[in-house]
Design a protein around this motif. Structure first.
Motif, PDB file in Angstrom:
ATOM      1  N   LEU A  84       1.902 -88.194 -10.175  1.00  0.00           N
ATOM      2  CA  LEU A  84       0.803 -88.000  -9.229  1.00  0.00           C
ATOM      3  C   LEU A  84      -0.555 -88.092  -9.919  1.00  0.00           C
ATOM      4  O   LEU A  84      -1.523 -88.624  -9.358  1.00  0.00           O
ATOM      5  N   SER A  85      -0.636 -87.567 -11.123  1.00  0.00           N
ATOM      6  CA  SER A  85      -1.900 -87.654 -11.876  1.00  0.00           C
ATOM      7  C   SER A  85      -2.296 -89.106 -12.097  1.00  0.00           C
ATOM      8  O   SER A  85      -3.467 -89.487 -11.940  1.00  0.00           O
ATOM      9  N   LYS A  86      -1.327 -89.913 -12.464  1.00  0.00           N
ATOM     10  CA  LYS A  86      -1.613 -91.335 -12.708  1.00  0.00           C
ATOM     11  C   LYS A  86      -2.037 -92.044 -11.430  1.00  0.00           C
ATOM     12  O   LYS A  86      -2.759 -93.053 -11.467  1.00  0.00           O
ATOM     13  N   GLN A  87      -1.562 -91.513 -10.277  1.00  0.00           N
ATOM     14  CA  GLN A  87      -1.917 -92.103  -8.991  1.00  0.00           C
ATOM     15  C   GLN A  87      -3.220 -91.539  -8.431  1.00  0.00           C
ATOM     16  O   GLN A  87      -3.614 -91.867  -7.312  1.00  0.00           O
ATOM     17  N   GLY A  88      -3.880 -90.687  -9.210  1.00  0.00           N
ATOM     18  CA  GLY A  88      -5.148 -90.125  -8.795  1.00  0.00           C
ATOM     19  C   GLY A  88      -5.040 -88.919  -7.887  1.00  0.00           C
ATOM     20  O   GLY A  88      -6.051 -88.495  -7.312  1.00  0.00           O
ATOM     21  N   GLU A  89      -3.857 -88.347  -7.733  1.00  0.00           N
ATOM     22  CA  GLU A  89      -3.660 -87.177  -6.871  1.00  0.00           C
ATOM     23  C   GLU A  89      -3.675 -85.914  -7.737  1.00  0.00           C
ATOM     24  O   GLU A  89      -2.659 -85.257  -7.937  1.00  0.00           O
ATOM     25  N   ALA A  90      -4.849 -85.597  -8.269  1.00  0.00           N
ATOM     26  CA  ALA A  90      -4.962 -84.468  -9.199  1.00  0.00           C
ATOM     27  C   ALA A  90      -4.625 -83.148  -8.534  1.00  0.00           C
ATOM     28  O   ALA A  90      -4.009 -82.265  -9.155  1.00  0.00           O
ATOM     29  N   ARG A  91      -5.019 -82.984  -7.272  1.00  0.00           N
ATOM     30  CA  ARG A  91      -4.752 -81.719  -6.584  1.00  0.00           C
ATOM     31  C   ARG A  91      -3.252 -81.489  -6.419  1.00  0.00           C
ATOM     32  O   ARG A  91      -2.744 -80.401  -6.671  1.00  0.00           O
ATOM     33  N   ALA A  99      -0.871 -82.783  -8.228  1.00  0.00           N
ATOM     34  CA  ALA A  99      -0.295 -82.554  -9.554  1.00  0.00           C
ATOM     35  C   ALA A  99      -0.496 -81.107  -9.985  1.00  0.00           C
ATOM     36  O   ALA A  99       0.406 -80.471 -10.547  1.00  0.00           O
ATOM     37  N   ALA A 100      -1.697 -80.562  -9.694  1.00  0.00           N
ATOM     38  CA  ALA A 100      -1.976 -79.175 -10.075  1.00  0.00           C
ATOM     39  C   ALA A 100      -1.081 -78.212  -9.304  1.00  0.00           C
ATOM     40  O   ALA A 100      -0.581 -77.226  -9.869  1.00  0.00           O
ATOM     41  N   GLU A 101      -0.859 -78.485  -7.999  1.00  0.00           N
ATOM     42  CA  GLU A 101      -0.001 -77.613  -7.201  1.00  0.00           C
ATOM     43  C   GLU A 101       1.432 -77.633  -7.717  1.00  0.00           C
ATOM     44  O   GLU A 101       2.110 -76.602  -7.762  1.00  0.00           O
ATOM     45  N   ILE A 102       1.904 -78.784  -8.110  1.00  0.00           N
ATOM     46  CA  ILE A 102       3.275 -78.895  -8.615  1.00  0.00           C
ATOM     47  C   ILE A 102       3.421 -78.171  -9.945  1.00  0.00           C
ATOM     48  O   ILE A 102       4.424 -77.495 -10.194  1.00  0.00           O
ATOM     49  N   ARG A 103       2.415 -78.283 -10.801  1.00  0.00           N
ATOM     50  CA  ARG A 103       2.508 -77.612 -12.105  1.00  0.00           C
ATOM     51  C   ARG A 103       2.551 -76.092 -11.953  1.00  0.00           C
ATOM     52  O   ARG A 103       3.090 -75.396 -12.810  1.00  0.00           O
ATOM     53  N   LYS A 104       2.002 -75.566 -10.843  1.00  0.00           N
ATOM     54  CA  LYS A 104       2.088 -74.121 -10.596  1.00  0.00           C
ATOM     55  C   LYS A 104       3.524 -73.668 -10.372  1.00  0.00           C
ATOM     56  O   LYS A 104       3.848 -72.488 -10.543  1.00  0.00           O
ATOM     57  N   LEU A 105       4.385 -74.592  -9.972  1.00  0.00           N
ATOM     58  CA  LEU A 105       5.788 -74.253  -9.702  1.00  0.00           C
ATOM     59  C   LEU A 105       6.633 -74.218 -10.974  1.00  0.00           C
ATOM     60  O   LEU A 105       7.780 -73.764 -10.939  1.00  0.00           O
ATOM     61  N   ILE A 106       6.088 -74.712 -12.071  1.00  0.00           N
ATOM     62  CA  ILE A 106       6.852 -74.742 -13.325  1.00  0.00           C
ATOM     63  C   ILE A 106       6.818 -73.343 -13.951  1.00  0.00           C
ATOM     64  O   ILE A 106       5.749 -72.817 -14.247  1.00  0.00           O
ATOM     65  N   PRO A 107       7.981 -72.706 -14.137  1.00  0.00           N
ATOM     66  CA  PRO A 107       7.996 -71.341 -14.693  1.00  0.00           C
ATOM     67  C   PRO A 107       7.387 -71.296 -16.088  1.00  0.00           C
ATOM     68  O   PRO A 107       7.559 -72.226 -16.890  1.00  0.00           O
ATOM     69  N   ALA A 108       6.672 -70.222 -16.356  1.00  0.00           N
ATOM     70  CA  ALA A 108       6.126 -70.023 -17.702  1.00  0.00           C
ATOM     71  C   ALA A 108       7.263 -69.745 -18.677  1.00  0.00           C
ATOM     72  O   ALA A 108       8.302 -69.183 -18.293  1.00  0.00           O
ATOM     73  N   PRO A 109       7.124 -70.128 -19.927  1.00  0.00           N
ATOM     74  CA  PRO A 109       8.167 -69.842 -20.921  1.00  0.00           C
ATOM     75  C   PRO A 109       8.411 -68.335 -21.047  1.00  0.00           C
ATOM     76  O   PRO A 109       7.489 -67.534 -20.895  1.00  0.00           O
ATOM     77  N   ASP A 110       9.650 -67.972 -21.280  1.00  0.00           N
ATOM     78  CA  ASP A 110       9.996 -66.565 -21.456  1.00  0.00           C
ATOM     79  C   ASP A 110       9.469 -66.097 -22.803  1.00  0.00           C
ATOM     80  O   ASP A 110       9.940 -66.534 -23.851  1.00  0.00           O
ATOM     81  N   ASP A 111       8.468 -65.201 -22.761  1.00  0.00           N
ATOM     82  CA  ASP A 111       7.883 -64.714 -24.007  1.00  0.00           C
ATOM     83  C   ASP A 111       8.466 -63.376 -24.443  1.00  0.00           C
ATOM     84  O   ASP A 111       7.962 -62.745 -25.377  1.00  0.00           O
ATOM     85  N   GLY A 112       9.522 -62.927 -23.739  1.00  0.00           N
ATOM     86  CA  GLY A 112      10.134 -61.660 -24.108  1.00  0.00           C
ATOM     87  C   GLY A 112       9.321 -60.456 -23.691  1.00  0.00           C
ATOM     88  O   GLY A 112       9.551 -59.351 -24.181  1.00  0.00           O
ATOM     89  N   GLY A 113       8.386 -60.630 -22.767  1.00  0.00           N
ATOM     90  CA  GLY A 113       7.554 -59.516 -22.316  1.00  0.00           C
ATOM     91  C   GLY A 113       8.250 -58.665 -21.274  1.00  0.00           C
ATOM     92  O   GLY A 113       9.482 -58.646 -21.177  1.00  0.00           O
ATOM     93  N   PRO A 114       7.473 -57.945 -20.459  1.00  0.00           N
ATOM     94  CA  PRO A 114       8.058 -57.057 -19.460  1.00  0.00           C
ATOM     95  C   PRO A 114       8.924 -57.819 -18.456  1.00  0.00           C
ATOM     96  O   PRO A 114       8.745 -59.012 -18.235  1.00  0.00           O
ATOM     97  N   VAL A 115       9.864 -57.093 -17.852  1.00  0.00           N
ATOM     98  CA  VAL A 115      10.635 -57.650 -16.746  1.00  0.00           C
ATOM     99  C   VAL A 115       9.705 -57.763 -15.546  1.00  0.00           C
ATOM    100  O   VAL A 115       9.018 -56.803 -15.187  1.00  0.00           O
TER     101      VAL A 115
END
Length: 505
Positions: free
Chosen positions: A50-57, A59-75
């Motif tokens: 989507l970024s390559k197609q100029g749909e930055a918004r 692309a940003a919404e989709i990246r919000k769905l990607i879980p953050a890496p598990d850093d071993g912090g609180p449950v």
């Protein structure tokens, strides 16, 4: 004899031994990571396209769905709403592509939840967390919703308690919770009902005046939430907020402690009985919330006597008076400016209440020592923290008691771990040791629940389950070190290392 031995040996080689609880937990964890990794890779690829197609918004919404890496912090746990209306938004052009990625991941998490629940031994906490991952991706899957305690409602989903409230003509107010529909006009005018007088219509007063009439125990507010009956003489808005914290904590507790609750867990029963439909038959827990410390002591002294000392911040006794069946009230007060936030005391005492009123018959005083575990869990839950996005976290290095625990560890005030574990209730509560014992219990519980990305959590909670049932005996092979597979001295070394300050660079 030789023939028999050879036959047994052949059988042993042909049939693999069943996985241990630790092995199956690792397999489930690896499968969960693989689901997330596959989904994340596909979402990144879509966002890049989507970024390559100029749909930055987009692309940003989709990246919000990607879980953050598990850093071993609180449950972290997202509190599920009582009512979920039908989805009415029209998906964006790329919405179908997202669904094509997310739906298989949601279905995989549902399969993972089933595997976890059917394992021997079951891993109900893993099943519960997997279902939450599933509902985030396939929110209208009927089986996921059933397992999580929802029923269909007007094209969406609701818990049975909410359905009954709606049928009775109640609405869910953002400040005051479930209220009769005819209250709404008065609430918008800043009015609350005066104490009821039999045979007379409701009198509406300015909120401050109505709250003032409830500020003594002759006319407390009475609030019924899904899992609690609350009586409070604090302002109604504050009591409702208190009740919402209780409900969010109930959600967290029954997810994280699912394996300790065991067969008594509603989720476990729904897994075992595919035809079981959620209902609103839950027996509520009773909570009393006083306006200040003086009233708390005055009211509680006839109930608990000398067991409630001047330093008491909250009280729950699983064997105390004033209850019905296995239900006993938990008592709190509004401790403005206290050393511990009232929320910390709330989560501590209610964790005791939920455990002892939900996990079946207990025999916790029959253990040989090992009393620390119950106060350790209580203090662990003191770290519960609501987040700005509506989630709830537990297990972070937060709160004044944990900081004092780190200070006491540094000052070498802790008992050797072997001696600490051997303490019974009387030894744990000795006047000269009680404060440091609470600190050590908290430090150890947070370590066992959180260290190394939760590597010790399930063995520890298996130990908690047996401690609750009074099955911890010396020499029986049921000790903490036996569950963890490492000696006490090594547990102690790792505990100290986990709280050691970061080296300066």
């Amino acid at each position: 004899m030789t023939t028999t031995l050879l036959a047994l040996a052949a059988l042993a080689f042909q049939v693999p031994a069943p996985m241990s609880g630790t092995d199956s937990a690792r397999a489930l964890e690896a499968e969960a990571r693989a689901i997330v990794d596959r989904e994340s890779e596909a979402l990144r690829s879509l966002a890049d396209r989507l970024s390559k197609q100029g749909e930055a918004r987009g692309a940003a919404e989709i990246r919000k769905l990607i879980p953050a890496p598990d850093d071993g912090g609180p449950v972290r746990l997202v509190v599920l709403p009582e009512v979920t209306p039908p989805r009415s938004t029209t998906p964006a052009d790329w919405g179908k592509d997202v669904e094509a990625i997310r739906k298989p991941a949601g279905e995989a998490f549902l399969d993972l939840a089933r595997k976890a629940a059917a394992a021997d031994p079951p891993h109900m906490a893993r099943a519960a967390f997997a279902l939450r991952e599933a509902v985030a991706r396939i929110p209208d899957d009927a089986e996921v919703r059933r397992l999580l305690g929802y029923v269909p409602h007007e094209g969406g989903w609701a818990r049975p308690f909410a359905v009954e409230r709606l049928k009775a003509g109640n609405l869910l107010h953002p400040t005051y919770g479930w209220v009769p529909e005819d209250w709404i006009r008065h609430l918008e005018l800043g009015e609350l009902p005066a104490p009821a007088v039999r045979g007379r219509p409701t009198t509406w007063l300015p909120a401050a005046q109505a709250d003032g009439l409830r500020s003594n125990w002759r006319n407390p507010w009475q609030i019924n939430t899904e899992h609690f009956e609350i009586r409070a003489d604090v302002p109604l808005a504050e009591a409702i907020k208190f009740g919402r914290r209780l409900e969010a904590f109930h959600d967290l507790f029954f997810t994280l402690m699912a394996d300790v609750i065991g067969d008594e867990l509603p989720l476990a029963r729904r897994f075992k009985s595919p035809e079981l439909v959620p209902d609103d038959s839950y027996r509520p827990h009773t909570v009393i919330f006083y306006t200040d410390r003086n009233e708390y002591h005055e009211r509680l002294r006839p109930v608990a006597g000398d067991r409630v000392g001047a330093e008491s911040l909250g009280y729950y006794d699983p064997k105390g008076p004033g209850g019905k069946g296995n239900r006993r009230p938990a008592y709190f007060f509004r401790d403005a400016g206290g050393e511990l936030p009232v929320e910390a005391t709330l989560y501590h005492e209610v964790s005791h209440q939920l455990l002892f009123e939900s996990a079946g018959r207990n025999a916790y005083l029959a253990n040989t020592g090992d009393y620390w575990v119950f106060e350790g869990l209580g203090t662990y839950f003191e770290t519960t923290t609501p987040t700005e996005d509506g989630a709830i976290e537990v297990g972070g290095l937060v709160g004044p008691r944990l900081q004092e625990a780190v200070n006491s560890l540094d000052a070498r005030k802790f008992l050797s771990l072997g001696d600490f574990l051997r303490q019974d209730q009387a030894a744990f509560n000795r006047t000269e040791r009680i404060y440091v014992n609470y600190q050590q219990a908290m430090a150890l519980a947070v370590f066992l629940m959180q260290a190394d990305r939760g590597a010790y959590r399930e063995p520890f909670l298996d130990y908690v389950h047996d401690a609750y049932g009074g099955r911890i005996k010396r020499g029986s092979g049921r000790s903490l070190e036996d569950r963890l597979g490492i000696p006490v001295s090594e547990i102690e070394r790792r505990l100290k290392a986990s709280y050691a300050p970061e080296p300066r660079r």
